[in-house]
Write a protein that holds these residues in place. Structure first.
Motif, PDB file in Angstrom:
ATOM      1  N   ASN A  29      41.067  50.500  40.177  1.00  0.00           N
ATOM      2  CA  ASN A  29      41.950  50.307  41.342  1.00  0.00           C
ATOM      3  C   ASN A  29      43.344  50.886  41.101  1.00  0.00           C
ATOM      4  O   ASN A  29      44.352  50.298  41.473  1.00  0.00           O
ATOM      5  CB  ASN A  29      42.057  48.830  41.722  1.00  0.00           C
ATOM      6  CG  ASN A  29      40.773  48.279  42.280  1.00  0.00           C
ATOM      7  OD1 ASN A  29      39.926  49.025  42.749  1.00  0.00           O
ATOM      8  ND2 ASN A  29      40.631  46.969  42.240  1.00  0.00           N
ATOM      9  N   GLY A  30      43.403  52.038  40.450  1.00  0.00           N
ATOM     10  CA  GLY A  30      44.674  52.712  40.210  1.00  0.00           C
ATOM     11  C   GLY A  30      45.459  52.202  39.030  1.00  0.00           C
ATOM     12  O   GLY A  30      46.612  52.582  38.831  1.00  0.00           O
ATOM     13  N   VAL A  31      44.862  51.346  38.194  1.00  0.00           N
ATOM     14  CA  VAL A  31      45.543  50.772  37.030  1.00  0.00           C
ATOM     15  C   VAL A  31      44.759  51.152  35.779  1.00  0.00           C
ATOM     16  O   VAL A  31      43.545  50.968  35.714  1.00  0.00           O
ATOM     17  CB  VAL A  31      45.644  49.231  37.149  1.00  0.00           C
ATOM     18  CG1 VAL A  31      46.333  48.647  35.938  1.00  0.00           C
ATOM     19  CG2 VAL A  31      46.360  48.844  38.419  1.00  0.00           C
ATOM     20  N   SER A  32      45.441  51.690  34.778  1.00  0.00           N
ATOM     21  CA  SER A  32      44.790  52.026  33.513  1.00  0.00           C
ATOM     22  C   SER A  32      44.648  50.768  32.667  1.00  0.00           C
ATOM     23  O   SER A  32      45.624  50.046  32.443  1.00  0.00           O
ATOM     24  CB  SER A  32      45.606  53.060  32.744  1.00  0.00           C
ATOM     25  OG  SER A  32      45.647  54.268  33.451  1.00  0.00           O
ATOM     26  N   LEU A  33      43.419  50.528  32.209  1.00  0.00           N
ATOM     27  CA  LEU A  33      43.117  49.321  31.444  1.00  0.00           C
ATOM     28  C   LEU A  33      42.290  49.663  30.216  1.00  0.00           C
ATOM     29  O   LEU A  33      41.496  50.604  30.232  1.00  0.00           O
ATOM     30  CB  LEU A  33      42.312  48.334  32.294  1.00  0.00           C
ATOM     31  CG  LEU A  33      42.908  47.842  33.596  1.00  0.00           C
ATOM     32  CD1 LEU A  33      41.863  47.119  34.420  1.00  0.00           C
ATOM     33  CD2 LEU A  33      44.085  46.946  33.328  1.00  0.00           C
ATOM     34  N   ILE A  34      42.466  48.885  29.161  1.00  0.00           N
ATOM     35  CA  ILE A  34      41.561  48.926  28.024  1.00  0.00           C
ATOM     36  C   ILE A  34      40.606  47.760  28.214  1.00  0.00           C
ATOM     37  O   ILE A  34      41.041  46.615  28.361  1.00  0.00           O
ATOM     38  CB  ILE A  34      42.305  48.792  26.686  1.00  0.00           C
ATOM     39  CG1 ILE A  34      43.261  49.955  26.491  1.00  0.00           C
ATOM     40  CG2 ILE A  34      41.313  48.724  25.530  1.00  0.00           C
ATOM     41  CD1 ILE A  34      44.088  49.873  25.225  1.00  0.00           C
ATOM     42  N   VAL A  35      39.308  48.063  28.261  1.00  0.00           N
ATOM     43  CA  VAL A  35      38.304  47.035  28.517  1.00  0.00           C
ATOM     44  C   VAL A  35      37.271  47.026  27.398  1.00  0.00           C
ATOM     45  O   VAL A  35      37.091  48.018  26.694  1.00  0.00           O
ATOM     46  CB  VAL A  35      37.603  47.243  29.880  1.00  0.00           C
ATOM     47  CG1 VAL A  35      38.576  47.067  31.017  1.00  0.00           C
ATOM     48  CG2 VAL A  35      36.933  48.594  29.953  1.00  0.00           C
ATOM     49  N   GLN A  36      36.599  45.900  27.264  1.00  0.00           N
ATOM     50  CA  GLN A  36      35.549  45.736  26.266  1.00  0.00           C
ATOM     51  C   GLN A  36      34.287  45.268  26.974  1.00  0.00           C
ATOM     52  O   GLN A  36      34.323  44.353  27.789  1.00  0.00           O
ATOM     53  CB  GLN A  36      35.985  44.704  25.233  1.00  0.00           C
ATOM     54  CG  GLN A  36      35.016  44.516  24.110  1.00  0.00           C
ATOM     55  CD  GLN A  36      35.584  43.565  23.065  1.00  0.00           C
ATOM     56  OE1 GLN A  36      36.541  42.840  23.317  1.00  0.00           O
ATOM     57  NE2 GLN A  36      34.995  43.580  21.897  1.00  0.00           N
ATOM     58  N   ARG A  37      33.160  45.912  26.677  1.00  0.00           N
ATOM     59  CA  ARG A  37      31.889  45.567  27.313  1.00  0.00           C
ATOM     60  C   ARG A  37      31.388  44.229  26.786  1.00  0.00           C
ATOM     61  O   ARG A  37      31.432  43.960  25.592  1.00  0.00           O
ATOM     62  CB  ARG A  37      30.868  46.658  27.034  1.00  0.00           C
ATOM     63  CG  ARG A  37      29.548  46.408  27.702  1.00  0.00           C
ATOM     64  CD  ARG A  37      28.554  47.517  27.425  1.00  0.00           C
ATOM     65  NE  ARG A  37      27.806  47.686  28.644  1.00  0.00           N
ATOM     66  CZ  ARG A  37      27.845  48.741  29.417  1.00  0.00           C
ATOM     67  NH1 ARG A  37      28.564  49.759  29.081  1.00  0.00           N
ATOM     68  NH2 ARG A  37      27.152  48.797  30.520  1.00  0.00           N
ATOM     69  N   THR A  38      30.892  43.387  27.703  1.00  0.00           N
ATOM     70  CA  THR A  38      30.332  42.093  27.325  1.00  0.00           C
ATOM     71  C   THR A  38      28.813  42.181  27.340  1.00  0.00           C
ATOM     72  O   THR A  38      28.238  43.202  27.716  1.00  0.00           O
ATOM     73  CB  THR A  38      30.807  40.986  28.287  1.00  0.00           C
ATOM     74  OG1 THR A  38      30.331  41.287  29.595  1.00  0.00           O
ATOM     75  CG2 THR A  38      32.317  40.880  28.306  1.00  0.00           C
ATOM     76  N   GLU A  39      28.160  41.095  26.972  1.00  0.00           N
ATOM     77  CA  GLU A  39      26.701  41.085  26.908  1.00  0.00           C
ATOM     78  C   GLU A  39      26.057  41.168  28.287  1.00  0.00           C
ATOM     79  O   GLU A  39      24.925  41.603  28.421  1.00  0.00           O
ATOM     80  CB  GLU A  39      26.188  39.806  26.212  1.00  0.00           C
ATOM     81  CG  GLU A  39      26.550  39.696  24.759  1.00  0.00           C
ATOM     82  CD  GLU A  39      27.878  38.982  24.573  1.00  0.00           C
ATOM     83  OE1 GLU A  39      28.298  38.230  25.471  1.00  0.00           O
ATOM     84  OE2 GLU A  39      28.503  39.194  23.531  1.00  0.00           O
ATOM     85  N   MET A  40      26.756  40.743  29.330  1.00  0.00           N
ATOM     86  CA  MET A  40      26.187  40.697  30.671  1.00  0.00           C
ATOM     87  C   MET A  40      26.484  41.975  31.460  1.00  0.00           C
ATOM     88  O   MET A  40      26.505  41.967  32.686  1.00  0.00           O
ATOM     89  CB  MET A  40      26.710  39.474  31.417  1.00  0.00           C
ATOM     90  CG  MET A  40      26.344  38.196  30.705  1.00  0.00           C
ATOM     91  SD  MET A  40      26.843  36.647  31.501  1.00  0.00           S
ATOM     92  CE  MET A  40      28.274  37.034  32.406  1.00  0.00           C
ATOM     93  N   ASN A  41      26.748  43.107  30.776  1.00  0.00           N
ATOM     94  CA  ASN A  41      27.047  44.403  31.383  1.00  0.00           C
ATOM     95  C   ASN A  41      28.240  44.355  32.327  1.00  0.00           C
ATOM     96  O   ASN A  41      28.272  45.036  33.340  1.00  0.00           O
ATOM     97  CB  ASN A  41      25.812  44.976  32.094  1.00  0.00           C
ATOM     98  CG  ASN A  41      24.759  45.397  31.112  1.00  0.00           C
ATOM     99  OD1 ASN A  41      25.066  45.775  29.979  1.00  0.00           O
ATOM    100  ND2 ASN A  41      23.515  45.318  31.506  1.00  0.00           N
ATOM    101  N   THR A  42      29.214  43.527  32.013  1.00  0.00           N
ATOM    102  CA  THR A  42      30.498  43.531  32.697  1.00  0.00           C
ATOM    103  C   THR A  42      31.553  43.903  31.664  1.00  0.00           C
ATOM    104  O   THR A  42      31.247  44.068  30.486  1.00  0.00           O
ATOM    105  CB  THR A  42      30.819  42.143  33.308  1.00  0.00           C
ATOM    106  OG1 THR A  42      30.845  41.178  32.255  1.00  0.00           O
ATOM    107  CG2 THR A  42      29.790  41.752  34.361  1.00  0.00           C
TER     108      THR A  42
END
Length: 70
Positions: A29-42
């Motif tokens: 949504n126009g915001v740069s984020l560092i994300v980590q994948r969880t077990e539930m594919n989110t």
């Protein structure tokens, strides 16, 4: 050499053992984020990389929030 960046040192110089294999930098949504994948594919937000102060006040982009990103 001096690096002026908001990214953590671990992402610029990753370790050899593959600790950060499930970490990605995305634009959500126009915001740069560092994300980590969880077990539930989110994805769980680890860090907000935006320079806009209003993005830090928005609960949608706060660390710990879970998002669906394809």
């Amino acid at each position: 050499m001096i690096l002026y960046t908001t990214m953590p040192q671990e992402l610029i110089f990753p370790p050899e053992d593959g600790v950060y294999d499930n970490v990605k930098i995305i634009d959500y949504n126009g915001v740069s984020l560092i994300v980590q994948r969880t077990e539930m594919n989110t994805y769980q937000i680890v860090r907000n990389l935006s320079t806009d102060p209003s993005h830090y006040l928005n609960q949608e982009f706060s660390p710990g929030q879970t998002i669906n990103f394809i």
